[in-house]
Each structure stands twice: as C-alpha cells, then as structure tokens.
Motif scaffolding. Structure first.
Motif, mmCIF file in Angstrom:
data_model
loop_
_atom_site.group_PDB
_atom_site.id
_atom_site.type_symbol
_atom_site.label_atom_id
_atom_site.label_comp_id
_atom_site.label_asym_id
_atom_site.label_seq_id
_atom_site.Cartn_x
_atom_site.Cartn_y
_atom_site.Cartn_z
ATOM 1 N N PRO A 1 0.822 -1.207 0.000
ATOM 2 C CA PRO A 1 0.000 0.000 0.000
ATOM 3 C C PRO A 1 0.858 1.261 0.000
ATOM 4 C CG PRO A 1 0.130 -0.890 2.211
ATOM 5 C CD PRO A 1 0.843 -1.868 1.306
ATOM 6 N N PHE A 2 0.306 2.320 -0.573
ATOM 7 C CA PHE A 2 0.997 3.607 -0.537
ATOM 8 C C PHE A 2 0.998 4.167 0.893
ATOM 9 C CE2 PHE A 2 1.178 8.224 -0.896
ATOM 10 C CZ PHE A 2 2.370 8.359 -1.594
ATOM 11 N N ALA A 3 -0.123 3.974 1.583
ATOM 12 C CA ALA A 3 -0.246 4.496 2.955
ATOM 13 C C ALA A 3 0.886 3.965 3.825
ATOM 14 C CB ALA A 3 -1.601 4.107 3.553
ATOM 15 N N GLY A 4 1.619 4.872 4.447
ATOM 16 C CA GLY A 4 2.720 4.503 5.321
ATOM 17 C C GLY A 4 4.040 4.283 4.601
ATOM 18 N N ASN A 5 4.041 4.362 3.275
ATOM 19 C CA ASN A 5 5.243 4.108 2.491
ATOM 20 C C ASN A 5 5.630 5.275 1.590
ATOM 21 O OD1 ASN A 5 5.930 1.357 3.280
ATOM 22 N ND2 ASN A 5 3.967 0.813 2.364
ATOM 23 N N GLY A 6 5.150 6.460 1.924
ATOM 24 C CA GLY A 6 5.493 7.647 1.142
ATOM 25 C C GLY A 6 6.872 8.168 1.509
ATOM 26 N N ASN A 7 7.437 8.916 0.604
ATOM 27 C CA ASN A 7 8.742 9.527 0.853
ATOM 28 C C ASN A 7 8.617 11.055 0.948
ATOM 29 O OD1 ASN A 7 8.570 10.487 -1.796
ATOM 30 N ND2 ASN A 7 9.969 8.965 -2.621
ATOM 31 N N HIS A 8 9.728 11.728 0.927
ATOM 32 C CA HIS A 8 9.782 13.176 1.123
ATOM 33 C C HIS A 8 9.216 13.984 -0.047
ATOM 34 C CE1 HIS A 8 13.348 12.085 -1.110
ATOM 35 N NE2 HIS A 8 13.529 13.347 -1.442
ATOM 36 N N ILE A 9 8.956 13.357 -1.195
ATOM 37 C CA ILE A 9 8.392 14.090 -2.338
ATOM 38 C C ILE A 9 6.995 13.595 -2.714
ATOM 39 C CG2 ILE A 9 10.643 14.779 -3.282
ATOM 40 C CD1 ILE A 9 10.286 12.511 -5.388
ATOM 41 N N GLY A 10 6.392 12.800 -1.832
ATOM 42 C CA GLY A 10 5.004 12.377 -2.050
ATOM 43 C C GLY A 10 4.822 11.188 -2.970
ATOM 44 N N THR A 11 5.889 10.428 -3.187
ATOM 45 C CA THR A 11 5.785 9.204 -3.974
ATOM 46 C C THR A 11 6.186 8.026 -3.089
ATOM 47 O OG1 THR A 11 8.054 9.384 -4.823
ATOM 48 C CG2 THR A 11 6.312 10.450 -6.118
ATOM 49 N N MET A 12 6.043 6.814 -3.607
ATOM 50 C CA MET A 12 6.360 5.651 -2.799
ATOM 51 C C MET A 12 7.868 5.540 -2.584
ATOM 52 S SD MET A 12 5.179 1.657 -3.054
ATOM 53 C CE MET A 12 3.487 2.012 -2.615
ATOM 54 N N TYR A 13 8.230 5.232 -1.356
ATOM 55 C CA TYR A 13 9.618 5.034 -0.953
ATOM 56 C C TYR A 13 10.230 3.868 -1.732
ATOM 57 C CZ TYR A 13 13.435 3.551 2.125
ATOM 58 O OH TYR A 13 14.651 3.155 2.623
ATOM 59 N N ALA A 14 11.448 4.052 -2.210
ATOM 60 C CA ALA A 14 12.126 3.034 -3.015
ATOM 61 C C ALA A 14 12.256 1.701 -2.276
ATOM 62 C CB ALA A 14 13.502 3.539 -3.447
ATOM 63 N N GLY A 15 12.451 1.734 -0.960
ATOM 64 C CA GLY A 15 12.577 0.507 -0.190
ATOM 65 C C GLY A 15 11.302 -0.325 -0.211
ATOM 66 N N ALA A 16 10.152 0.335 -0.245
ATOM 67 C CA ALA A 16 8.882 -0.383 -0.339
ATOM 68 C C ALA A 16 8.744 -1.041 -1.707
ATOM 69 C CB ALA A 16 7.718 0.564 -0.072
ATOM 70 N N LEU A 17 9.173 -0.339 -2.751
ATOM 71 C CA LEU A 17 9.135 -0.910 -4.098
ATOM 72 C C LEU A 17 10.086 -2.109 -4.193
ATOM 73 C CD1 LEU A 17 9.048 2.421 -6.094
ATOM 74 C CD2 LEU A 17 7.204 0.732 -5.977
ATOM 75 N N PHE A 18 11.259 -1.981 -3.593
ATOM 76 C CA PHE A 18 12.211 -3.090 -3.591
ATOM 77 C C PHE A 18 11.619 -4.295 -2.863
ATOM 78 C CE2 PHE A 18 15.666 -5.667 -2.054
ATOM 79 C CZ PHE A 18 16.554 -5.697 -3.118
#
Length: 148
Positions: free
Chosen positions: A37-54
């Motif tokens: 989910p995007f919720a809880g996995n956002g980064n500093h620019i409002g997109t999904m954190y790379a670690g969550a995608l990995f």
C-alpha cells in the motif's frame, strides 16, 4: 506447505515486510501476486519510498519457493536484485510473478542433481490503473539444506 500459512509467514515473518504492509494477494504453485500500500510508504516528495518498491519486488522469490519447491530439502537465497524505476508511484502497487511447471521441474531437477539451482524472476511493478512504475530482475537460488 499450506498456502495460507505461507501467506501469513510472508506477510509477518520479517518485521520490515510487516511494517510496510505487504500483502500476498494470491499464492498458488508457480504464481504469486503481492501488493504494497501507498499508505505509510510515502517519501519526502510524495511518492512511494524506493525501499517499499524493492520489498514488493523481492518477496515473490520467497513466495514462489514456498508454493513450488520442497522446503524440507532446500532453502531460497537471493543472489541479486535489480530495480529500474520508470515512473513515480503515487498509489498502491502490485507485482505478479510466475514460474511454469516446466521451469519448476527443471529447477528442481538441477537442484536434485547439483545441490543447488539458480533461476531468474522478472516482474513489472504496477499501480492500480496498470501503469508500470518499475521493472525488477532477480536472480535466486535454491540450495540444499545439507550444503548450507
């Protein structure tokens, strides 16, 4: 392995994975679909954190191992994982990975003969509307428990 038990183990067995909210949407022999989910996995620019995608790219290797190979004889190992980011993810993402019966049989036969077998898994990480936001390429290995 009981597939419901496997799903629960994949979702909760590693604290980092549990914290990012990964869900195994579907798991069967040779097929897995995972969601982060995007919720809880956002980064500093409002997109999904790379670690969550990995994480959503890497977990399918373990899932396919649990659903397709003999876990009493072999253990899975990630040898290499590459992720190519294509577009920013601004919502939940999924990945679907498959191994054919022929691939499972060939990997099993090689592992039986040599004590280990290497295989690759390629996937597309997609948003709900089907937009591909990243492409993954993983090299995995099953290795005899007697050789660990």
């Amino acid at each position: 392995m009981d597939l419901e038990v496997a799903k629960k183990a994949l979702e909760t067995g590693i604290k980092f994975v549990a914290n990012c909210g990964l869900k195994v949407v579907e798991l069967r022999r040779g097929y897995v679909k995972c969601l982060v989910p995007f919720a809880g996995n956002g980064n500093h620019i409002g997109t999904m954190y790379a670690g969550a995608l990995f994480t959503v790219a890497e977990i399918p290797g373990g899932a396919l191992f649990l659903s397709s190979f003999d876990m009493t004889r072999y253990a899975p190992i990630v040898k290499e994982m590459n992720l190519r980011f294509l577009k920013p993810a601004k919502g939940d993402v999924t990945i679907e990975i498959t191994l054919s019966e022929e691939q499972i049989a060939a990997i099993s036969a090689e592992a039986d003969a040599k004590g280990k077998a290497e295989f690759t898994l390629d996937g597309e990480i997609k948003t709900a509307d089907g937009t591909v936001v990243a492409i993954s390429h993983g090299i995995y290995q099953i290795r005899s428990l007697q050789r660990l």
